[in-house]
Structures are given as C-alpha cells and as structure tokens.
Design a protein around this motif. Sequence first.
Motif, PDB file in Angstrom:
ATOM      1  N   SER A   1     -33.438 -15.475  21.581  1.00  0.00           N
ATOM      2  CA  SER A   1     -32.396 -15.268  22.514  1.00  0.00           C
ATOM      3  C   SER A   1     -31.912 -13.855  22.756  1.00  0.00           C
ATOM      4  CB  SER A   1     -31.056 -16.098  21.986  1.00  0.00           C
ATOM      5  OG  SER A   1     -31.012 -17.058  21.733  1.00  0.00           O
TER       6      SER A   1
ATOM      7  N   PHE B   1     -29.524 -11.570  25.219  1.00  0.00           N
ATOM      8  CA  PHE B   1     -27.937 -11.511  26.023  1.00  0.00           C
ATOM      9  C   PHE B   1     -27.808 -10.160  26.537  1.00  0.00           C
ATOM     10  CE2 PHE B   1     -28.104 -14.893  22.749  1.00  0.00           C
ATOM     11  CZ  PHE B   1     -27.301 -16.027  23.576  1.00  0.00           C
TER      12      PHE B   1
ATOM     13  N   LEU C   1     -27.728 -12.974  29.299  1.00  0.00           N
ATOM     14  CA  LEU C   1     -29.088 -13.125  29.353  1.00  0.00           C
ATOM     15  C   LEU C   1     -29.441 -13.718  27.795  1.00  0.00           C
ATOM     16  CD1 LEU C   1     -31.960 -12.963  30.438  1.00  0.00           C
ATOM     17  CD2 LEU C   1     -32.130 -10.859  29.142  1.00  0.00           C
ATOM     18  N   SER C   2     -29.876 -15.121  28.201  1.00  0.00           N
ATOM     19  CA  SER C   2     -30.701 -16.013  26.976  1.00  0.00           C
ATOM     20  C   SER C   2     -31.744 -16.033  26.782  1.00  0.00           C
ATOM     21  CB  SER C   2     -29.478 -17.202  26.656  1.00  0.00           C
ATOM     22  OG  SER C   2     -28.299 -16.994  26.756  1.00  0.00           O
TER      23      SER C   2
ATOM     24  N   ARG D   1     -27.568 -18.513  36.299  1.00  0.00           N
ATOM     25  CA  ARG D   1     -26.871 -17.509  35.145  1.00  0.00           C
ATOM     26  C   ARG D   1     -27.171 -18.151  33.688  1.00  0.00           C
ATOM     27  NH1 ARG D   1     -21.774 -16.165  36.909  1.00  0.00           N
ATOM     28  NH2 ARG D   1     -21.444 -14.898  35.184  1.00  0.00           N
ATOM     29  N   CYS D   2     -27.547 -19.385  33.656  1.00  0.00           N
ATOM     30  CA  CYS D   2     -27.889 -19.899  32.213  1.00  0.00           C
ATOM     31  C   CYS D   2     -28.516 -21.060  32.367  1.00  0.00           C
ATOM     32  CB  CYS D   2     -26.635 -20.028  31.417  1.00  0.00           C
ATOM     33  SG  CYS D   2     -25.319 -21.169  32.434  1.00  0.00           S
TER      34      CYS D   2
ATOM     35  N   SER E   1     -21.971 -20.228  30.919  1.00  0.00           N
ATOM     36  CA  SER E   1     -23.113 -20.437  29.832  1.00  0.00           C
ATOM     37  C   SER E   1     -23.220 -21.859  29.562  1.00  0.00           C
ATOM     38  CB  SER E   1     -22.333 -20.065  28.688  1.00  0.00           C
ATOM     39  OG  SER E   1     -20.974 -20.501  28.353  1.00  0.00           O
TER      40      SER E   1
ATOM     41  N   SER F   1     -20.309 -17.385  26.020  1.00  0.00           N
ATOM     42  CA  SER F   1     -21.302 -17.596  24.792  1.00  0.00           C
ATOM     43  C   SER F   1     -21.103 -18.837  24.206  1.00  0.00           C
ATOM     44  CB  SER F   1     -21.849 -16.578  24.082  1.00  0.00           C
ATOM     45  OG  SER F   1     -23.027 -16.773  23.373  1.00  0.00           O
TER      46      SER F   1
ATOM     47  N   GLN G   1     -20.896 -12.831  22.625  1.00  0.00           N
ATOM     48  CA  GLN G   1     -22.043 -13.469  22.114  1.00  0.00           C
ATOM     49  C   GLN G   1     -21.956 -13.898  20.725  1.00  0.00           C
ATOM     50  OE1 GLN G   1     -25.129 -10.581  21.815  1.00  0.00           O
ATOM     51  NE2 GLN G   1     -26.668 -11.927  21.682  1.00  0.00           N
TER      52      GLN G   1
ATOM     53  N   THR H   1     -27.955  -5.735  23.906  1.00  0.00           N
ATOM     54  CA  THR H   1     -28.672  -7.125  23.572  1.00  0.00           C
ATOM     55  C   THR H   1     -28.792  -7.198  22.264  1.00  0.00           C
ATOM     56  OG1 THR H   1     -30.914  -6.510  23.796  1.00  0.00           O
ATOM     57  CG2 THR H   1     -29.702  -7.626  25.766  1.00  0.00           C
TER      58      THR H   1
ATOM     59  N   THR I   1     -31.276 -12.772  34.650  1.00  0.00           N
ATOM     60  CA  THR I   1     -30.131 -13.063  34.001  1.00  0.00           C
ATOM     61  C   THR I   1     -30.330 -13.915  32.905  1.00  0.00           C
ATOM     62  OG1 THR I   1     -30.104 -15.042  35.477  1.00  0.00           O
ATOM     63  CG2 THR I   1     -29.004 -13.095  36.297  1.00  0.00           C
ATOM     64  N   THR I   2     -31.394 -14.745  32.565  1.00  0.00           N
ATOM     65  CA  THR I   2     -31.605 -15.587  31.474  1.00  0.00           C
ATOM     66  C   THR I   2     -33.107 -16.130  31.453  1.00  0.00           C
ATOM     67  OG1 THR I   2     -30.839 -17.251  30.483  1.00  0.00           O
ATOM     68  CG2 THR I   2     -30.923 -17.769  32.805  1.00  0.00           C
TER      69      THR I   2
END
Length: 1000
Positions: free
Chosen positions: A12, A14, A31-32, A63-64, A107, A149, A190, A229, A308-309
């Motif tokens: 992950s 972020f 960002l995951s 976004r997720c 999220s 998150s 996060q 991150t 973004t993810t």
Amino acid sequence: MTKLSHYLLMTSLFSYVGNPYHQRVKNKTILSIFIFSFCLSQPDNFVVQQWMVENGLPQSTVRCITQTVDGYIWAGTWKGLARFDGVQMTVFKASNTPELYSSNIMSLFSDSRGRLWIGTDAGGLVRYSEHQFQRFDSAQGCPAKRILSMNEDRFGTLWFATEIGIFAYNGTRFLHFTATDGLPFTYANQALPLPDGSMYLGFVGFGTIVQLLNDSLVIRETFSVGGYTVAIDTAGIIWYGDRKKGFVRRFQGKETIIQKFSSSVPRETYLVRNGEKWLLTSDEIRIFSDAGERILTQNDGLRFSDITTVFQDREGNVWLGKEGDGLILLRKKKISSLSLHSGFPSDLTQSGMEDRTGVVWIGTWDAGLIRMKKKTHERYERYLLSPGVLSVFTLWEAKDSSVWVGTWGHGVYRIKNGTHKQIIRGPIDAVTSIVSIAEDADGGIWIATAHDGLFSFNGAKEKLWNTESGLSGNRVNSVLAARNGDVWVTISGNGVNRISKGKVTVFQRGSGLNDNFASPIYEDRQGSIWIGTNRGLARWKNGSFTFVTEEQGLFDGVVAQIIEDDLGYFWIGAIRGIYRVSAQELNDAAEQKIQSVRCYTVGKEDGMLNEETSGGGTPRCWKNSDGTLWFTTSKGIVIIDPDNVASNPVPPGVLIENAWVENVAVPLNEMVTLQPGETKIELRYTGINFTAPSKIRFKYQLAGFEERWNDAGTKRFVQYTNLDPGEYQFTVRAENSAGVENVHGASLRIVVLPPFYKTWWFMSFMVMFFLTAGPAIYSIRVHQLKKEKERQVEFSRRLIESQESERKRIATELHDGLGQNLLIIKNKLLIALRSPKIKYPSINPVEEASDIVSSTIEEVRFISHNLRPHQLDQLGITKTLRSIIRQMKESTALMLTSEIQDIDALLTPEQEISLFRIVQESFNNIIKHSEATSVWVAVIRREHSITVMIEDNGKGISSAGGFGISGMRERAEMFAWNLSIVARQPRGTTVMLLLPLQTI
C-alpha cells in the motif's frame, strides 16, 4: 528468446492528504498501492486497458480501488461508486442510493467479513453488506464527515482515519481518539496494520504506532516520516520516502537510508517495500533493487502523472486510478510479439521457421525475407532475394539444410551456404505464386502453386498434378508429405486430396470430410493427420476421418494454424485468437470417448495486437528449438512460451445479480417466489475474472426441471417460462479462459406457487370431503339413477302402451272405417253388375260407391297424415307449420295469431318431424285440455338458434303433464333442445322450445 521471469512485490502506498494547519503541504489525494507483481524483463510487458465515462465509469477521476470477497472491483470517483465485473459497471451514487449522502468517494476497504466500507468526502461512513447499504453517523458513534483511510488490524478491529481524528470500531461501537489522546495531530490521513496487531497511524509529517488496550489508545512510538507516503511489509518493516533523506527503512525504531534521491526526482515520489524501491514520477516508474535499476516509461502505453491509487486484485492484475484518466488495468503479458511497434520490419507476416543452425527465417508480405540470428532473436536483417521480391509466402528447410523460399509472383528460391538461386523447373517459372513447399521421405520436393496445381520432382523425375491428373482443383492451399509416404494437399474450396502410391483420392463434404474449406495440415507424433477446416478439426486415422468441432468445445471452429508443444498440447490459431487444447482430449473427443474438450485461450487480453491468425502461407506457425511457439498474425509475430504461459489458477467468482418475474425486478434473497399465474422468470448472472473476462464460459441447471447442465457459452442470462408449481434450485457455474472452473457456482431457490385448487390443503380438503360426503353423494346418485331407470321403464311401458293403442286405433279405423267402406263399395258394385238395366229412382249404386270411395280416400289421407305429414316433403317445415296453423284456425273457434319466419334447410329431416310433432302435440293439448280462446304462435330465427313459442290463455296445464308432454320432452332431449312448459297466473300456458343451431 529469453523467458519472462522477473516479478516484483508492492504494498500500500498512500499519497498524503494536505493538512490545513501546515502551510507547506499540498492538497493531494490518497494513493493506495497493494501487493502486486510485474514482469519487467523487456519494455513491452503489459497489456493496458482503460475505462472512462463512456465505458460506464461515473466520472473520470478514480480516487480509490478495492476488491470485495465476491470478486467485484470497486472504484470510487468524484461522482459515485462503480462496481465492475470485467464486463459491466454498476454505478451507485446519491441519486440512486439514499445512504450515500455524498457521491464523492474518498476511500474504500473490504474487511475480513466480506463487507465493503465506503468513505466519502462529506457524507461520512457507509457500509455495504448483503446487497444493503447502511450509513453510520453520530447516532452510531461516528460523526466524521470525511473518511480518508480505512484498514483492519489482526484482531478484526476496523480503524478509520478522518478529519476529526481516529475511530476504532470493534463491531458494536466506535471509539474516538484525537490529539488530546496523545496523537500528533487530530487530522489523520492513513491507517496501516502491522503484523503484531498494532497500527500505524499517519499524520502530516508524522507517523505513530499505537495499540488498543481495554478501549484505550497506547502510543508506542511517534516519529517523523518527512514525506508523503508510508508502506509496511509482511515483516513489519516500515518504508517511507523523504525528499531530503531518500528511501528510508525503519524497523524496531531504527532508520536505515536505502537509496538517496537524486535532485532530478520531483517532490511527488512514492515508495514500496522488501528491497524493491519504487519512484512514481510524472513520466515514469523507476525501480531500484540490488540487481540494478529498471524503468517503466510512457512507451509502455501509460502516462504516469496524476496516479491517485494502485491496487492488485487476487489474480495479480494491477489497477491504477488516474486523475482525469479513469480506471486503468495493467495485466502482465503472457506472450511476446514482434511487430512494427517493437521495431520489427513488418506487421504482415506470412510464414516462418527455424533452421538447424538456430536461425529464424520469417516471410513477410511487404518486407521480403527476414533473418534473425541464433539465440538473440533481437537483431533483424533483411535477406534480399532479388530486387522487388517483397512477398515471401512459404519456407521449407530440406534434408540437405538448404532453405527453400516460395514467393508470391516471383517463383521459388533455394538458399544454400549463404547464397541463393531461383529455381526454374517444369511449370515453375519466375512469376509463379508459390503457397507451400514440402519434401517427402525419398527427397522429392513438392511445390504447391496458387493457380497451377502441384508440381513434384525428384532428380530428373517430374510431374504436374492438377485437375487433369485427378486433383479436385488447381488452387492449392498447403501440402504435407507424411512420414508413411502419402502426400496430403488442401485445395481452396474443394476439400482435401491424398496422393498415395501415385493415386489421388478426393475427400469432400459428403464423401468423408465435414467441410470443403480446408487449409492447414499437420502430422502429430503418432502419425495421425490433422486438417483445419472452417468447421473445426478433421483427424485422419486408420483410414477414416473423425471430427472435433465447436459443438465439442473448440474455442473457434475456423482453424488456420496447428502445432504441438512439448507438454502434450495442441495450439490452434484461429480467427478469434490462439487456443491450447490437450492432445489426449482431442483424440478422445474424436473417438467420442468424451463429449467436450477444454480450451485455454490467448488473445488481446494477453498482449496480442490482433487476434486473427488466418491467411498467409506455410508454415504459419512453428516450434523453435527452445520450445517456444511462433504464430504469424495480421499484426506481426506472436511468441508463446508454453512453460511460462501459466494458466490462471483462480476460478472466476460466480454471482446471480438480478431476477425478473414477469419483466418486473424482484429482490434477490435466498429465494424467489412466483405467485399463482406468474409463469416467466429471467435470471442474470456474472462471472468475475479480470484476466480474460469476455472469455468466461457458463453452464447452468434448474434442478427439478432439467436433468443435464446447459452450456451457455459466454451468455450471461437465462429465461424460463411455464414452470409447473413446485420448488426448483437454479445453479450456475463458470470457468475462466484457462478452463479452471468454479465448481460451487452460485445457486438460487425458486418457488412456483400453485393456484388454490392445486394446493395440498385444497387437495386434502377434497379428499376428506369425498371420504365423508362421498357415501352420501353416492347414495343420492344411486337413488337418482334408480328413479331415472324407473322413469325410463315407466316411459317405455307407456310408450309400448301408446304404440299398442295406436296400432289398435289404426287397426280399428282400418277395420271399422276402411274395411266397412270397402265392403259397402263391393256390395254396391255387385248390385250394379247383377242388375245393369234396372233404373234406380234415386241414387245409382255406382254413384253411391263413388262417393264412398272418395270418403275412403280422405280417411286414408288422414291416417297417413297422422303417421308423417306429407307437407314436410312437399312444402318444407316452414309452410307445413303455417299449414297446420291455418287448419287450426279453420277447424276451431280459437283466435289464433302467428309469426313464422323461414327456417327451411336449417334442420335435418328427423329434426323437422320432431319439431312438427311437438307443435302438433301442443295444439292438441290446447284444443283438448286448455279451454283457451286465443293462441299466439311464433317461430323466430336467430344467428345461432331457433326459438319456438306457443302461448294460450287457457286454464293452464301441469308441466309434468301426461304422456303427450313426456313425448314432447323426449323428442327435445333427443336433439339437446331446451323445452320449457310454464303455466302462467292467473291463466295461460307458455311452451318455449330453443333449438341451438351449432348442435344441428
């Protein structure tokens, strides 16, 4: 060719969300990045797919991303949540999902219990479970509006990072922690779990490791991360990027600098774990490892800005969310290719082969002959045969190691020891188009032409094979010299020819072959001949053909290429791609030992630029010495390593998504119920597999209605109509492109309710009713039958008496009337004969006899009229009825009115006499018994019936009446007429007779 081998793990990531209290922090989206594997041994290693708004995405900024336990991929955007099964997207947003107060999804997280948690930007927290949405707010203990998150620790506690602190949820209640509880800040962005059960909580520039103990937050460590991150690997090592320090490894409180950032690295950097360090910049992904540095650039079909993810699904596919660029899937290629895109001279490849020295030769349509040096297979050089020779159609290596090259429109060339020469022999000249070349066991060369048949030569011996010598056509597709000495030839549109010991045998549709359009010929290790047609595979073995078609499971019936690998599989090139099938299964299917074969497919999802492999010369596919398989396509060469094309071991998830009863959507629970009178149900199902979603195949069964499974192919719906009342179990299964099946599938119970008269309680009631009331009903019915029998006996007795009385009356009339008159006539005539000259003063005996004869004639007419009215035969029923009414007027004092409509030709003779007798008997009753003064008679013709009505104003008679009325009823019942006799008050009788015409 080097085999694909490099794999990379990623966790992950972020990006950090800006803190309104910190001036230097930019407002970034989260960002995951979860664990995934890439193959980076060469620059073109990924198949890239992209979905935008026009493909069903609610908005272009993702976004997720997450994946729920049922297999769906969920993507959160600024304007809603998309659920994706690989083929179709379903969108949830505020307008169609009331629980989503905000469509701005921040999220997503799928917990260990299979529930989806949705964090919004301004609408708080929402949970999706068992097809239901539920919102959590202050009433449930979570007043946060912005959920940035979410994650879960090893004990099943859920952690939520929000704008007002950290929330921990144990399944029953929320615990709220802020800066007052010792956290660096209240604004959190996060939450990541550590293997020991503790949690890493991220804030602006700081990280905190905490533990939940007796509902209290225990802070174990707080440290500066200095970047954007953080990631945690399976060993519990914390990795983060600091633009000043570089990549940092932190374990048990100690920091180690792994990699310094160069000044060229922009601020927006991201990192991963386990020794592999990733930098995601605006134009590349830069990977650092002990083995060196690798770079994935925009040449791979991606723009790396504004990511973004990142998420990896359970099949190993990588999903990217992009700012304005939608949802992107990175799927590791299972193949490699040679094309203009990768620097190869041509996309229009026609044939190829590897010679004994390891050199690969490839014939193209527009770039001539290409030679690739041994082992490297990366340096291409054009081998110039002659100026202007650009179309190389076929290649063959002879036993003497010479390479034979057949061209289109430029004849045949032979390459030996680095030099070449054009072969001019027999009908083969400098402008002949050559489509196939083969060498038989005796060293004879066979050259197939596009228009002039087949030419063979061995030393000085030559022969031309064409329609005059027995071939079924002169346009040859391919030629194969089998190991047993037979030569097989496919003819364009004219089947297959076999040349054995100089004799040609033609096989066509209707004479041993299943299709006339045949092209590739292949001899397997056992010596069986396989021929590709437009209707599948034909196998020649033991002197006859057997077939394997699409109906037996072939992925595509148009077979253009056939080759075997070293693992016991056939690889088939077709219109819709390339597929693999077990050689054993093919033979078993050809011998009808099994009903179907299983195919593993390769197509665009695996990196093919174009799936069509038809067309070209020979060989269209071949196996190199390293075991790799090479296939010509309309977009270059496809190279498959059977050892590395790992089948997808993950079976597709199977779900029943929707049900409609009588075209109305019904909720999907454990059961769908059809009410009495509802006969139509439609079910839509899906299979979730993102490696090749369009190639998922389904089969279904409705237990209780069907005994066998139905092969639905790729169809994703089924409809049933007119199901009998009862309970059924619908089950659907799916298998992925590798033939891996989800054997459990998805099931749905269907109950069809019966109408009340088919229910068990009604049937039980009827049984009880007949058991209790049956004897009484039986007794009543027996009594009725006895009465009916007695009535019939009485009627028969009276009928016999009536007949006897009628015979007696007729006999009396004949004896007393006719007999007496005839005797008198006889005596009168005798007197006249004995005294012919006597003059009688009054009546002459002869004249008197004549009068008596006239009277006798009238009496005979009267008697015969009573037996059958002669008017019926002479006048018809209508005039006969009018006649008896007229006679009744003349012979009685009754005031009689009538309305008689024309009913001729509507009744049979038997029905006419019965109608006449009923009317006649009615008149007799009126005259004899009614004492009436007036009578009204009507015969009315309607569309479907005749109505006869007779009314009088007499004293009335009983409807039971005497024998005459019984006779009227018997006559009516004989023809199913409706007769009613009603005595009216205070006076009068109405006789009504209804004659339905449909019974006439």
